[in-house]
Design an enzyme around this catalytic site. Structure first.
Site, PDB file in Angstrom:
ATOM      1  N   ASP A  53       0.829  -1.199   0.000  1.00  0.00           N
ATOM      2  CA  ASP A  53       0.000   0.000   0.000  1.00  0.00           C
ATOM      3  C   ASP A  53       0.870   1.258   0.000  1.00  0.00           C
ATOM      4  OD1 ASP A  53       0.545   0.821   2.725  1.00  0.00           O
ATOM      5  OD2 ASP A  53      -0.799  -0.759   3.394  1.00  0.00           O
ATOM      6  N   GLU A  54       0.243   2.396  -0.197  1.00  0.00           N
ATOM      7  CA  GLU A  54       0.968   3.655  -0.398  1.00  0.00           C
ATOM      8  C   GLU A  54       1.942   3.959   0.737  1.00  0.00           C
ATOM      9  OE1 GLU A  54      -0.147   8.302  -1.556  1.00  0.00           O
ATOM     10  OE2 GLU A  54      -1.740   6.872  -1.061  1.00  0.00           O
TER      11      GLU A  54
END
Length: 198
Positions: A53-54
């Site tokens: 994820d980011e």
């Protein structure tokens, strides 16, 4: 270097904090986001094998070979993560994580599979993160190693939260026999195949 376009291409990268595990987006809400394509001139058909994820960092494998992607994404290949958690993680929490904890996946309760977990005695030697983690004035932190063969969305973060120690920083350090070693954030290494690199 002359590239044989009939052959699949494979890359090992260290995904930096703040990047999405994709190459572009038609979503207007994501136009200001950072994408993997800004790190290197990747070939057409490239895909990330699994995602980070980011806010997560570390080892990400990229390939143009769908079969290779499916194999590594299968539940046969280990993925090891180092998680910096809020607080001094307890032995009880480690044991709970090893045995499996209940998390929510797509709105349903899911019990994670037994996995290998241990507390790291020292802070791992990792590249500095682009966005600083809060300092010790806000309370102590500790590091754990978690090795999974599954990969539900935000699984490690959900697992550590479930035992009372939310994740502050998450870095994937190994996929199968491939380890980040001394890679720096944003590094891209093209390899002949993943097995030779490891």
């Amino acid at each position: 270097m002359i590239v044989d376009k009939t052959k699949h291409r494979h890359f090992v990268i260290f995904k930096p904090y703040g990047y999405l595990s994709q190459f572009a987006s038609n979503d207007s809400k994501q136009q200001s986001k950072k994408f993997l394509g800004s790190l290197f001139d990747f070939p057409e058909g490239i895909m990330a094998i699994g995602r980070l994820d980011e806010a997560s960092e570390g080892l990400l494998l990229l390939t143009t070979d769908g079969k290779m992607s499916a194999h590594i994404n299968s539940q046969k290949v280990e993925k090891e993560y180092y998680a910096q958690v809020d607080g001094l993680v307890s032995d009880e929490a480690i044991e709970q994580l090893k045995l499996g904890v209940e998390i929510t996946v797509e709105g349903a309760v899911y019990k994670t599979k037994p996995c290998h977990v241990f507390k790291l005695d020292t802070t791992p030697d990792l590249p500095a993160r682009a966005k600083k983690i809060r300092d010790d004035r806000h309370g102590p932190t500790s590091w754990v190693s978690i090795t999974l063969k599954e990969g539900k969305f935000r699984q490690v973060r959900k697992m550590t939260s479930a035992v009372g120690f939310p994740t502050l920083r998450l870095v994937r350090v190994r996929v199968g026999g491939i380890h980040v070693k001394d890679m720096k954030a944003g590094d891209v290494i093209e390899v002949e195949n993943f097995f030779k690199f490891s």
